[in-house]
Design a protein around this motif. Structure first.
Motif, short mmCIF file in Angstrom:
data_model
loop_
_atom_site.label_atom_id
_atom_site.label_comp_id
_atom_site.label_asym_id
_atom_site.label_seq_id
_atom_site.Cartn_x
_atom_site.Cartn_y
_atom_site.Cartn_z
N GLU A 20 57.55 45.00 -7.49
CA GLU A 20 56.82 45.62 -6.58
C GLU A 20 58.09 45.32 -5.47
O GLU A 20 58.29 46.91 -4.64
CB GLU A 20 55.67 45.04 -6.37
N ARG A 23 60.53 47.98 -5.17
CA ARG A 23 60.57 48.99 -4.65
C ARG A 23 60.80 48.85 -3.34
O ARG A 23 60.66 50.29 -2.66
CB ARG A 23 59.52 49.17 -5.43
N VAL A 24 59.88 47.71 -2.67
CA VAL A 24 59.61 47.94 -1.18
C VAL A 24 60.44 47.79 -0.28
O VAL A 24 60.05 48.29 0.97
CB VAL A 24 57.89 46.93 -0.72
N GLU A 25 61.48 47.02 -0.40
CA GLU A 25 62.59 46.47 0.20
C GLU A 25 62.89 47.34 1.16
O GLU A 25 63.10 47.51 2.05
CB GLU A 25 62.83 45.16 -0.22
N PRO A 26 63.71 48.16 0.33
CA PRO A 26 64.34 49.28 0.78
C PRO A 26 63.62 50.48 1.36
O PRO A 26 64.56 50.82 2.61
CB PRO A 26 64.97 50.10 -0.14
N LEU A 27 62.47 50.44 1.64
CA LEU A 27 61.91 51.09 1.90
C LEU A 27 61.74 50.58 3.82
O LEU A 27 61.67 51.36 4.83
CB LEU A 27 60.37 52.04 1.05
N LEU A 28 61.10 49.08 3.56
CA LEU A 28 60.74 48.84 4.73
C LEU A 28 62.25 48.96 5.99
O LEU A 28 61.89 48.87 6.95
CB LEU A 28 60.49 46.92 4.49
N GLN A 30 64.34 50.87 5.83
CA GLN A 30 64.82 52.06 5.80
C GLN A 30 63.37 52.24 7.67
O GLN A 30 64.52 52.68 8.47
CB GLN A 30 64.06 53.03 5.24
N ARG A 31 62.42 51.78 7.41
CA ARG A 31 62.10 52.20 8.44
C ARG A 31 61.91 51.03 9.33
O ARG A 31 61.95 51.71 10.46
CB ARG A 31 60.48 52.11 8.21
N GLU A 32 62.46 50.20 9.29
CA GLU A 32 63.45 49.29 10.44
C GLU A 32 64.87 49.98 11.46
O GLU A 32 64.41 50.18 12.54
CB GLU A 32 63.06 47.96 10.12
N GLU A 34 65.18 53.06 11.39
CA GLU A 34 64.32 54.00 11.62
C GLU A 34 63.74 53.87 13.04
O GLU A 34 64.40 54.26 14.23
CB GLU A 34 63.50 54.87 11.25
#
Length: 133
Positions: A20, A23-28, A30-32, A34
């Motif tokens: 998990e 899976r989540v670290e790349p999304l975080l 990316q958001r950071e 942005e």
């Protein structure tokens, strides 16, 4: 047997947690990226305070407008930046009250840099947490 079952359950949970996280670290990230891009390219000055009133971030526009580096601004106490004849305590109090209330507030600020007065009309927008509305 119970110990083995407990060890296996722990291992499975650890693997799930790791999967998990992966899976989540790349999304975080990316958001950071942005949000940092938005803040750094904003035409508005952005200063971020923590809940205790300490400055923790300024964007590049702040540096351009004020000719004060982020490092210098973040290292100095509020009272050291405001002129002696301004009400630094009032400003700090208004900032903390706005943050505590969760309401948007407007505050007038002034200080000097190299003998030159700098005046601002600031909108304070407290950050909300998932438990706040």
């Amino acid at each position: 047997m119970e110990d083995l079952a407990a060890d296996l359950a722990f291992g499975i949970m650890a693997l799930r947690d790791r999967a998990e996280r992966q899976r989540v670290e790349p999304l975080l990230a990316q958001r950071e990226h942005e949000y940092r891009t938005l803040a750094e390219n904003s035409p508005d000055v952005i200063v971020r305070y923590d809940r205790e009133g300490r400055r923790i971030y300024v964007n590049q526009q702040f540096e351009r407008v004020n000719h004060i580096s982020a490092k210098e601004w973040l290292a100095r106490r509020l009272s050291a930046i405001h002129r002696a004849d301004t009400d630094g305590g009032r400003i700090y109090g208004e900032l903390m009250a706005a943050m505590a209330s969760g309401s948007v507030a407007k505050i007038d600020l002034s200080w000097t840099k190299d003998g030159r007065p700098i005046c601002w009309f600031v909108r304070v927008v407290p950050e909300s947490t998932p438990t706040q509305k």
